[in-house]
Design an enzyme around this catalytic site. Structure first.
Site, PDB file in Angstrom:
ATOM      1  N   LEU A   1       0.958  -1.101   0.424  1.00 42.43           N
ATOM      2  CA  LEU A   1       0.077   0.079   0.169  1.00 42.43           C
ATOM      3  C   LEU A   1       0.835   1.500  -0.174  1.00 42.43           C
ATOM      4  CD1 LEU A   1      -2.977  -1.339   2.591  1.00 42.43           C
ATOM      5  CD2 LEU A   1      -3.141  -0.996  -0.057  1.00 42.43           C
TER       6      LEU A   1
ATOM      7  N   GLU B   1       7.421  -0.172  -8.412  1.00 44.29           N
ATOM      8  CA  GLU B   1       7.234   1.052  -8.083  1.00 44.29           C
ATOM      9  C   GLU B   1       7.240   1.370  -9.740  1.00 44.29           C
ATOM     10  OE1 GLU B   1       7.066   3.824  -6.564  1.00 44.29           O
ATOM     11  OE2 GLU B   1       7.019   2.774  -4.614  1.00 44.29           O
TER      12      GLU B   1
ATOM     13  N   THR C   1       6.983  -5.316 -19.089  1.00 47.10           N
ATOM     14  CA  THR C   1       6.833  -3.134 -19.370  1.00 47.10           C
ATOM     15  C   THR C   1       8.072  -3.839 -20.467  1.00 47.10           C
ATOM     16  OG1 THR C   1       7.048  -1.648 -19.735  1.00 47.10           O
ATOM     17  CG2 THR C   1       9.390  -2.799 -17.919  1.00 47.10           C
ATOM     18  N   ASP C   2       7.585  -3.572 -22.186  1.00 43.29           N
ATOM     19  CA  ASP C   2       8.510  -3.023 -23.418  1.00 43.29           C
ATOM     20  C   ASP C   2       9.499  -2.006 -23.133  1.00 43.29           C
ATOM     21  OD1 ASP C   2       6.827  -0.449 -22.909  1.00 43.29           O
ATOM     22  OD2 ASP C   2       5.510  -0.591 -25.316  1.00 43.29           O
ATOM     23  N   GLU C   3       8.469  -1.519 -21.824  1.00 40.07           N
ATOM     24  CA  GLU C   3      10.369  -0.363 -21.554  1.00 40.07           C
ATOM     25  C   GLU C   3      11.402  -0.801 -21.540  1.00 40.07           C
ATOM     26  OE1 GLU C   3       8.700   3.242 -19.658  1.00 40.07           O
ATOM     27  OE2 GLU C   3       6.681   2.539 -20.134  1.00 40.07           O
TER      28      GLU C   3
ATOM     29  N   TYR D   1      12.997   3.885 -14.509  1.00 39.75           N
ATOM     30  CA  TYR D   1      11.934   2.922 -14.143  1.00 39.75           C
ATOM     31  C   TYR D   1      12.127   1.686 -14.852  1.00 39.75           C
ATOM     32  CZ  TYR D   1       7.692   0.388 -15.563  1.00 39.75           C
ATOM     33  OH  TYR D   1       6.770  -0.299 -15.632  1.00 39.75           O
TER      34      TYR D   1
ATOM     35  N   LYS E   1      13.521  -2.092 -13.760  1.00 42.88           N
ATOM     36  CA  LYS E   1      12.505  -3.453 -14.420  1.00 42.88           C
ATOM     37  C   LYS E   1      13.199  -4.384 -15.555  1.00 42.88           C
ATOM     38  CE  LYS E   1       8.337  -4.055 -14.084  1.00 42.88           C
ATOM     39  NZ  LYS E   1       7.627  -4.589 -12.682  1.00 42.88           N
TER      40      LYS E   1
ATOM     41  N   HIS F   1      13.123  10.505 -22.221  1.00 38.01           N
ATOM     42  CA  HIS F   1      11.455  10.450 -22.654  1.00 38.01           C
ATOM     43  C   HIS F   1      11.971   9.475 -24.419  1.00 38.01           C
ATOM     44  CE1 HIS F   1       7.738  12.298 -24.178  1.00 38.01           C
ATOM     45  NE2 HIS F   1       7.839  10.620 -23.714  1.00 38.01           N
TER      46      HIS F   1
HETATM   47  P1  NAD Z   1       1.288   0.692  -9.836  1.00 33.85           P
HETATM   48  O1  NAD Z   1       1.766   1.624  -9.515  1.00 33.85           O
HETATM   49  O2  NAD Z   1      -0.465   1.183 -10.122  1.00 33.85           O
HETATM   50  O3  NAD Z   1       0.673  -0.268  -8.637  1.00 33.85           O
HETATM   51  C1  NAD Z   1       1.780  -1.161  -8.635  1.00 33.85           C
HETATM   52  C2  NAD Z   1       1.434  -1.868  -6.509  1.00 33.85           C
HETATM   53  O4  NAD Z   1       2.730  -2.356  -6.367  1.00 33.85           O
HETATM   54  C3  NAD Z   1       1.021  -0.920  -5.674  1.00 33.85           C
HETATM   55  O5  NAD Z   1       0.454  -1.424  -5.221  1.00 33.85           O
HETATM   56  C4  NAD Z   1       1.879  -0.575  -4.833  1.00 33.85           C
HETATM   57  O6  NAD Z   1       1.668  -0.331  -3.374  1.00 33.85           O
HETATM   58  C5  NAD Z   1       2.694  -2.062  -4.868  1.00 33.85           C
HETATM   59  N1  NAD Z   1       4.390  -2.148  -4.535  1.00 33.85           N
HETATM   60  C6  NAD Z   1       5.170  -1.204  -4.904  1.00 33.85           C
HETATM   61  N2  NAD Z   1       5.887  -1.761  -4.130  1.00 33.85           N
HETATM   62  C7  NAD Z   1       6.083  -1.924  -3.024  1.00 33.85           C
HETATM   63  C8  NAD Z   1       6.615  -3.454  -2.023  1.00 33.85           C
HETATM   64  N3  NAD Z   1       7.399  -3.739  -2.398  1.00 33.85           N
HETATM   65  N4  NAD Z   1       5.678  -4.713  -1.774  1.00 33.85           N
HETATM   66  C9  NAD Z   1       4.338  -4.632  -2.133  1.00 33.85           C
HETATM   67  N5  NAD Z   1       3.787  -4.054  -3.012  1.00 33.85           N
HETATM   68  C10 NAD Z   1       4.158  -2.661  -3.415  1.00 33.85           C
HETATM   69  O7  NAD Z   1       1.297  -0.908 -11.106  1.00 33.85           O
HETATM   70  P2  NAD Z   1       0.369  -0.583 -12.156  1.00 33.85           P
HETATM   71  O8  NAD Z   1       0.235  -0.096 -13.497  1.00 33.85           O
HETATM   72  O9  NAD Z   1      -0.756  -1.638 -12.032  1.00 33.85           O
HETATM   73  O10 NAD Z   1       1.589  -2.311 -12.980  1.00 33.85           O
HETATM   74  C11 NAD Z   1       1.880  -3.292 -12.016  1.00 33.85           C
HETATM   75  C12 NAD Z   1       2.947  -4.191 -12.612  1.00 33.85           C
HETATM   76  O11 NAD Z   1       3.003  -3.985 -14.605  1.00 33.85           O
HETATM   77  C13 NAD Z   1       4.312  -3.304 -12.474  1.00 33.85           C
HETATM   78  O12 NAD Z   1       4.804  -4.274 -12.334  1.00 33.85           O
HETATM   79  C14 NAD Z   1       4.387  -2.320 -13.787  1.00 33.85           C
HETATM   80  O13 NAD Z   1       5.964  -2.331 -14.103  1.00 33.85           O
HETATM   81  C15 NAD Z   1       3.737  -3.242 -15.422  1.00 33.85           C
HETATM   82  N6  NAD Z   1       3.238  -2.387 -16.269  1.00 33.85           N
HETATM   83  C16 NAD Z   1       2.507  -1.741 -15.921  1.00 33.85           C
HETATM   84  C17 NAD Z   1       2.112  -0.883 -17.059  1.00 33.85           C
HETATM   85  C18 NAD Z   1       1.173  -0.378 -17.533  1.00 33.85           C
HETATM   86  O14 NAD Z   1       0.969   0.865 -18.085  1.00 33.85           O
HETATM   87  N7  NAD Z   1       0.772   0.733 -15.889  1.00 33.85           N
HETATM   88  C19 NAD Z   1       2.150  -1.190 -18.573  1.00 33.85           C
HETATM   89  C20 NAD Z   1       3.487  -2.770 -18.646  1.00 33.85           C
HETATM   90  C21 NAD Z   1       3.636  -2.720 -17.592  1.00 33.85           C
HETATM   91  P1  TYD Z   2       3.117   8.249 -18.633  1.00 29.53           P
HETATM   92  O1  TYD Z   2       1.587   7.242 -18.586  1.00 29.53           O
HETATM   93  O2  TYD Z   2       3.897   8.177 -17.191  1.00 29.53           O
HETATM   94  O3  TYD Z   2       3.735   6.447 -19.543  1.00 29.53           O
HETATM   95  P2  TYD Z   2       6.012   6.104 -19.489  1.00 29.53           P
HETATM   96  O4  TYD Z   2       5.942   7.193 -19.678  1.00 29.53           O
HETATM   97  O5  TYD Z   2       5.942   4.942 -18.257  1.00 29.53           O
HETATM   98  O6  TYD Z   2       4.966   5.494 -21.021  1.00 29.53           O
HETATM   99  O7  TYD Z   2       3.469   8.627 -20.245  1.00 29.53           O
HETATM  100  C1  TYD Z   2       2.925   8.107 -20.993  1.00 29.53           C
HETATM  101  C2  TYD Z   2       3.597   9.208 -22.751  1.00 29.53           C
HETATM  102  O8  TYD Z   2       2.397  10.185 -22.231  1.00 29.53           O
HETATM  103  C3  TYD Z   2       5.223   9.131 -22.454  1.00 29.53           C
HETATM  104  O9  TYD Z   2       5.659   9.635 -23.479  1.00 29.53           O
HETATM  105  C4  TYD Z   2       4.806  10.520 -20.826  1.00 29.53           C
HETATM  106  C5  TYD Z   2       3.859  11.431 -21.879  1.00 29.53           C
HETATM  107  N1  TYD Z   2       3.322  12.465 -20.279  1.00 29.53           N
HETATM  108  C6  TYD Z   2       3.504  13.264 -20.994  1.00 29.53           C
HETATM  109  O10 TYD Z   2       2.935  13.765 -21.666  1.00 29.53           O
HETATM  110  N2  TYD Z   2       2.768  14.260 -19.981  1.00 29.53           N
HETATM  111  C7  TYD Z   2       2.903  13.350 -18.310  1.00 29.53           C
HETATM  112  O11 TYD Z   2       2.045  15.081 -17.693  1.00 29.53           O
HETATM  113  C8  TYD Z   2       2.824  12.273 -18.310  1.00 29.53           C
HETATM  114  C9  TYD Z   2       2.352  11.943 -16.772  1.00 29.53           C
HETATM  115  C10 TYD Z   2       3.349  11.501 -19.466  1.00 29.53           C
END
Ligand code: NAD
Ligand code: TYD
Length: 341
Positions: A39, A86, A127-129, A151, A155, A277
């Site tokens: 949390l 994170e 992630t694709d990143e 980040y 990952k 970026h």
């Molecule tokens: P989010 O930030 O919404 O959720 C992350 C969760 O992890 C939170 O509930 C947080 O409390 C928990 N957490 C953080 N540190 C922790 C710790 N030390 N121990 C236990 N719990 C912890 O993230 P999300 O967008 O749901 O992403 C989930 C996963 O998917 C991540 O691994 C992220 O890298 C991956 N991912 C996300 C996206 C995206 O677009 N959101 C895309 C590709 C991959």
């Molecule tokens: P984000 O949602 O942070 O995902 P990621 O960087 O992991 O792909 O950002 C998506 C795209 O939007 C990225 O190119 C950065 C851009 N962006 C902005 O232009 N302004 C913003 O305030 C944020 C959060 C992201």
């Protein structure tokens, strides 16, 4: 195909993890889930407000870096799905250590525990990143990792560590590398929910650089279906890209959001670019498609539904744009204040 009775979902109180819990409990009527989540600012019990009374759902408050918390939970589980991380690139520019701690070291603690007690499957959400930016062409799973931010580098480190546990210890790991997700319950720091909630309040939308960076948008429910597919039908040791086949520039996404909300484009505020970026992410999802998965939701429809969800769920997101949120944005936007020349 393994039959799972009990899955440990780490980081399940976040955006994708909570959607995944809802998806799995509905789809598999006798499946039990335990969420372990620290949390952090991104984890939120309100993300499963509708699951509170479900007796197949358990929540444990704890950190994945805490071996004593992790071990008894892994002992009880047939499978682990690790979402805990994170996740926000902008925060990783300021607090890189937190990303290394949770994303790399936390994953290590989970792997060690899974190795000690054995699980049928350990699915790590990557992630694709991790591939980094690509101006032309598309990455497949065998391409090299070339991450740009603390980040994506964290990952990438975790992703490599997870695979090493298959090669060295034969732990039945799987990895998914998905593209940018969007949908309900996404913390309003990421592009789509930040811009929707700012626009609702007539607050400027800070668009980085020239707004022409490209992301491949994937509806979160489609990602949940892909994770389920890989968990059940994926080959241990293998990596699966999961993309939406839906590459859009940030300016395009911004214009669609404003149009849905009936707000003017004058709300768009071009700001200084994010350091490091990535210009474009692009992945091929042929491998997961060969397991029978495909994108089911139309992007236009899913984005419209997502905008509507934020309009109808102000009680969920307003408390998240609290003082801690404002303090981070104050720091972050002071750095982004002026547009690049
Ligand atoms: P989010 O930030 O919404 O959720 C992350 C969760 O992890 C939170 O509930 C947080 O409390 C928990 N957490 C953080 N540190 C922790 C710790 N030390 N121990 C236990 N719990 C912890 O993230 P999300 O967008 O749901 O992403 C989930 C996963 O998917 C991540 O691994 C992220 O890298 C991956 N991912 C996300 C996206 C995206 O677009 N959101 C895309 C590709 C991959
Ligand atoms: P984000 O949602 O942070 O995902 P990621 O960087 O992991 O792909 O950002 C998506 C795209 O939007 C990225 O190119 C950065 C851009 N962006 C902005 O232009 N302004 C913003 O305030 C944020 C959060 C992201």
């Amino acid at each position: 195909m393994p039959d799972f009775k009990h899955i440990l979902v780490t980081g399940g109180a976040g955006f994708i993890g909570s959607n995944f819990c809802r998806y799995m409990l509905k789809r598999y009527p006798s499946l039990e889930l335990t969420v372990l989540d620290a949390l952090t600012y991104a984890g939120n019990l309100e993300n499963f407000r509708d699951l509170k009374d479900n007796n197949r759902f358990n929540f444990v408050h704890g950190d994945i870096r805490n071996k004593d918390k992790v071990e008894p939970l892994i002992q009880k589980a047939d499978a682990v799905v690790n979402f805990a991380a994170e996740t926000h690139v902008d925060r990783s520019l300021y607090f890189a250590g937190d990303f290394v701690e949770t994303d790399v070291l936390g994953t290590f603690v989970l792997l060690e525990s899974a190795r000690k007690y054995g699980v049928k499957r350990f699915l790590h959400i990557s992630t694709d990143e991790v591939y980094g930016s690509v101006d032309e062409g598309t990455f497949s799973e065998s391409d090299l990792l070339n991450p740009s931010s603390p980040y994506s580098a964290s990952k990438g480190g975790a992703d490599l560590l997870v695979r090493s546990y298959y090669i060295t210890y034969n732990l039945p790991i799987l990895i998914t590398r998905s593209s940018n997700n969007f949908g309900p319950f996404q913390f309003p720091e990421k592009l789509i929910p930040l811009f929707i909630t700012n626009a609702i309040d007539d607050i400027p939308l800070p668009l980085y650089g020239d707004g022409l960076n490209v992301r491949d948008w994937l509806y979160v429910i489609d990602n949940c279906a892909a994770i389920d597919t890989v968990l059940r039908a994926g080959e241990p040791g293998e990596i699966y890209n999961v993309g939406g086949s839906n590459e859009r520039t940030n300016i395009e996404i911004t214009q669609i959001i404003l149009k849905h909300l009936g707000k003017p484009e004058s709300l768009i505020q071009p700001v200084k670019d994010r350091p490091g970026h990535d210009r474009r992410y692009s992945i091929s999802s042929e491998k997961v498609k060969n397991l029978g998965w495909k994108v089911r939701e139309s992007f236009g429809e899913a984005l419209a539904q997502t905008v509507l969800w934020y309009v109808e769920n102000e009680d969920w997101w307003r408390p998240l744009k609290d003082k801690e949120f404002q303090d981070f944005y104050k720091l972050h936007y002071e750095d982004r204040e002026t547009k690049d020349e």
